[in-house]
Design a protein around this motif. Structure first.
Motif, PDB file in Angstrom:
ATOM      1  N   LEU A  30     -22.514 -37.196  27.528  1.00  0.00           N
ATOM      2  CA  LEU A  30     -23.352 -35.998  27.550  1.00  0.00           C
ATOM      3  C   LEU A  30     -22.524 -34.745  27.321  1.00  0.00           C
ATOM      4  O   LEU A  30     -22.927 -33.836  26.593  1.00  0.00           O
ATOM      5  CB  LEU A  30     -24.076 -35.904  28.899  1.00  0.00           C
ATOM      6  CG  LEU A  30     -25.140 -36.964  29.186  1.00  0.00           C
ATOM      7  CD1 LEU A  30     -25.499 -36.943  30.679  1.00  0.00           C
ATOM      8  CD2 LEU A  30     -26.378 -36.724  28.339  1.00  0.00           C
ATOM      9  N   VAL A  31     -21.356 -34.700  27.946  1.00  0.00           N
ATOM     10  CA  VAL A  31     -20.469 -33.546  27.800  1.00  0.00           C
ATOM     11  C   VAL A  31     -19.899 -33.508  26.387  1.00  0.00           C
ATOM     12  O   VAL A  31     -19.841 -32.450  25.747  1.00  0.00           O
ATOM     13  CB  VAL A  31     -19.346 -33.582  28.843  1.00  0.00           C
ATOM     14  CG1 VAL A  31     -18.499 -32.310  28.764  1.00  0.00           C
ATOM     15  CG2 VAL A  31     -19.905 -33.756  30.255  1.00  0.00           C
ATOM     16  N   VAL A 225     -12.617 -30.842  24.248  1.00  0.00           N
ATOM     17  CA  VAL A 225     -14.060 -31.084  24.211  1.00  0.00           C
ATOM     18  C   VAL A 225     -14.590 -31.282  25.631  1.00  0.00           C
ATOM     19  O   VAL A 225     -15.269 -30.418  26.179  1.00  0.00           O
ATOM     20  CB  VAL A 225     -14.403 -32.286  23.310  1.00  0.00           C
ATOM     21  CG1 VAL A 225     -15.910 -32.549  23.309  1.00  0.00           C
ATOM     22  CG2 VAL A 225     -13.929 -32.023  21.877  1.00  0.00           C
ATOM     23  N   GLU A 226     -14.267 -32.409  26.258  1.00  0.00           N
ATOM     24  CA  GLU A 226     -14.735 -32.654  27.629  1.00  0.00           C
ATOM     25  C   GLU A 226     -13.846 -32.013  28.682  1.00  0.00           C
ATOM     26  O   GLU A 226     -14.238 -31.897  29.835  1.00  0.00           O
ATOM     27  CB  GLU A 226     -14.801 -34.155  27.915  1.00  0.00           C
ATOM     28  CG  GLU A 226     -15.600 -34.966  26.924  1.00  0.00           C
ATOM     29  CD  GLU A 226     -14.707 -35.564  25.840  1.00  0.00           C
ATOM     30  OE1 GLU A 226     -13.693 -34.933  25.482  1.00  0.00           O
ATOM     31  OE2 GLU A 226     -15.029 -36.666  25.340  1.00  0.00           O
ATOM     32  N   THR A 255     -11.620 -22.599  29.473  1.00  0.00           N
ATOM     33  CA  THR A 255     -10.295 -23.230  29.482  1.00  0.00           C
ATOM     34  C   THR A 255     -10.060 -24.131  28.276  1.00  0.00           C
ATOM     35  O   THR A 255      -9.052 -24.845  28.226  1.00  0.00           O
ATOM     36  CB  THR A 255     -10.117 -24.065  30.766  1.00  0.00           C
ATOM     37  OG1 THR A 255     -11.161 -25.061  30.830  1.00  0.00           O
ATOM     38  CG2 THR A 255     -10.190 -23.190  31.997  1.00  0.00           C
ATOM     39  N   GLU A 256     -10.936 -24.097  27.273  1.00  0.00           N
ATOM     40  CA  GLU A 256     -10.881 -25.068  26.183  1.00  0.00           C
ATOM     41  C   GLU A 256      -9.605 -24.998  25.342  1.00  0.00           C
ATOM     42  O   GLU A 256      -9.208 -25.996  24.728  1.00  0.00           O
ATOM     43  CB  GLU A 256     -12.095 -24.903  25.271  1.00  0.00           C
ATOM     44  CG  GLU A 256     -12.129 -23.570  24.541  1.00  0.00           C
ATOM     45  CD  GLU A 256     -13.415 -23.365  23.748  1.00  0.00           C
ATOM     46  OE1 GLU A 256     -14.308 -24.233  23.844  1.00  0.00           O
ATOM     47  OE2 GLU A 256     -13.515 -22.343  23.039  1.00  0.00           O
ATOM     48  N   SER A 257      -8.963 -23.843  25.292  1.00  0.00           N
ATOM     49  CA  SER A 257      -7.745 -23.716  24.484  1.00  0.00           C
ATOM     50  C   SER A 257      -6.484 -23.560  25.329  1.00  0.00           C
ATOM     51  O   SER A 257      -5.410 -23.284  24.796  1.00  0.00           O
ATOM     52  CB  SER A 257      -7.868 -22.516  23.535  1.00  0.00           C
ATOM     53  OG  SER A 257      -8.057 -21.313  24.266  1.00  0.00           O
ATOM     54  N   SER A 265      -7.900 -33.771  28.160  1.00  0.00           N
ATOM     55  CA  SER A 265      -9.243 -33.953  27.608  1.00  0.00           C
ATOM     56  C   SER A 265      -9.293 -35.213  26.763  1.00  0.00           C
ATOM     57  O   SER A 265      -8.454 -35.398  25.870  1.00  0.00           O
ATOM     58  CB  SER A 265      -9.633 -32.751  26.746  1.00  0.00           C
ATOM     59  OG  SER A 265     -10.917 -32.926  26.187  1.00  0.00           O
ATOM     60  N   PRO A 266     -10.258 -36.113  26.975  1.00  0.00           N
ATOM     61  CA  PRO A 266     -10.323 -37.336  26.164  1.00  0.00           C
ATOM     62  C   PRO A 266     -10.407 -37.065  24.661  1.00  0.00           C
ATOM     63  O   PRO A 266      -9.774 -37.750  23.871  1.00  0.00           O
ATOM     64  CB  PRO A 266     -11.602 -38.019  26.669  1.00  0.00           C
ATOM     65  CG  PRO A 266     -11.823 -37.488  28.027  1.00  0.00           C
ATOM     66  CD  PRO A 266     -11.316 -36.079  27.998  1.00  0.00           C
ATOM     67  N   HIS A 267     -11.209 -36.067  24.276  1.00  0.00           N
ATOM     68  CA  HIS A 267     -11.331 -35.712  22.866  1.00  0.00           C
ATOM     69  C   HIS A 267     -10.872 -34.276  22.640  1.00  0.00           C
ATOM     70  O   HIS A 267     -11.094 -33.395  23.473  1.00  0.00           O
ATOM     71  CB  HIS A 267     -12.781 -35.848  22.383  1.00  0.00           C
ATOM     72  CG  HIS A 267     -13.252 -37.264  22.272  1.00  0.00           C
ATOM     73  ND1 HIS A 267     -13.860 -37.928  23.313  1.00  0.00           N
ATOM     74  CD2 HIS A 267     -13.199 -38.139  21.234  1.00  0.00           C
ATOM     75  CE1 HIS A 267     -14.162 -39.154  22.934  1.00  0.00           C
ATOM     76  NE2 HIS A 267     -13.781 -39.316  21.681  1.00  0.00           N
ATOM     77  N   LEU A 268     -10.250 -34.086  21.503  1.00  0.00           N
ATOM     78  CA  LEU A 268      -9.866 -32.765  21.024  1.00  0.00           C
ATOM     79  C   LEU A 268     -10.658 -32.482  19.758  1.00  0.00           C
ATOM     80  O   LEU A 268     -10.988 -33.399  18.996  1.00  0.00           O
ATOM     81  CB  LEU A 268      -8.371 -32.724  20.703  1.00  0.00           C
ATOM     82  CG  LEU A 268      -7.422 -33.116  21.834  1.00  0.00           C
ATOM     83  CD1 LEU A 268      -6.008 -33.334  21.276  1.00  0.00           C
ATOM     84  CD2 LEU A 268      -7.412 -32.056  22.923  1.00  0.00           C
TER      85      LEU A 268
END
Length: 278
Positions: A30-31, A225-226, A255-257, A265-268
């Motif tokens: 979902l995230v 991403v997550e 905080t994404e960057s 994070s599992p995905h970038l």
């Protein structure tokens, strides 16, 4: 130029046995789905821009974009996914520009014909660096000057964190996979267990940035991403709570960057732009 042989047979087999249609409908999926779309919306031009969805799976993001008015062309190397995407589009009454079996290293689109390219799967299923470079080169070719690339990667520390989270530290077979990820970035699952994923290349955040920049993309940003949200024990419960979900998404965007957190994070998602003068 890369071709079909770049996608390992076990990768096709993995997706034949798994269900991409529902993967993003619960849990951390979902995230992943929501954050991927939110990031994309920031950089995408308005519809009816042309979007090439490379390795688009069963069409989860393609249908979303088509509903919003974009002209979307989806390709994927897994025939099952193409059948699912066609059925989903027909069932939803959504028109896709094209839906074809295809490979990231050999796109059936003209030079400068796309406003955006989604590559939300190819980079982690092309273990050979030359194949990844070819895929990025094809994305660059089909983008118009100023067009945007959205390239997803799996983080090389994901398996290790998952070993902690799922208490797999005494599972010798899984730890062998973790050690391979950390040593070379090559995720090799010899167990046959689908939940241990399939053959893949897992990126360090800096490697993803370097690959996009080397391919000629500018203004490259590497975004989580997550983020660390996948450490939440019951994501479905949090997601169902409007206030908690809004706060979760706000903090992830804030905080994404952050370099100190990218590796968790599992995905970038790497976002890059084809230069205006190229």
């Amino acid at each position: 130029m890369s071709g079909p042989e770049d996608v390992a047979p076990e990768v096709i087999g993995h997706y034949d046995r798994s269900d991409e249609v529902t993967r993003l409908d619960s849990g951390v999926g979902l995230v992943e789905r929501d954050r991927t779309r939110r990031i994309s919306e920031r950089f995408l031009p308005p519809p009816p821009a042309v979007v090439v969805d490379v390795g688009g799976g069963a069409g989860v993001h393609a249908l979303w974009l088509a509903r919003a008015g974009y002209e979307v062309h989806l390709s994927d190397p897994v025939p099952k996914h193409i059948e699912q995407a066609r059925f989903a589009a027909e069932d939803a009454g959504v028109a896709l520009g094209s839906v074809t079996v295809g490979h990231a290293g050999d796109l059936a689109h003209g030079d400068g014909s796309a406003d955006a390219v989604l590559a939300l799967g190819p980079l982690y299923h092309l273990v050979d660096p030359d194949a990844r470079a070819a895929a990025l080169g094809e994305a660059f070719r089909v983008l118009r000057p100023g067009g945007r690339l959205f390239a997803a990667a799996i983080n090389k520390y994901t398996s290790m964190i998952n070993a902690f989270r799922e208490q797999l530290l005494t599972d010798a077979e899984f730890i062998t996979i973790v050690d391979g990820d950390l040593a070379s970035g090559r995720h090799v699952n010899a167990t046959g267990r689908a939940d241990y994923f399939t053959t893949a290349f897992v990126h360090h955040p800096d490697e993803l940035e370097s690959e996009l920049s080397t391919a000629g993309f500018v203004d490259v940003e590497i975004l989580a991403v997550e983020g660390v949200a996948w450490t939440i024990g019951d994501i479905d419960r949090v997601w169902a709570d409007d206030r908690a979900r809004r706060e979760l998404l706000r903090l992830l965007e804030r905080t994404e960057s952050e370099p100190a957190l990218l590796g968790a994070s599992p995905h970038l998602l790497g976002v890059g732009r084809r230069p205006d003068n190229s």
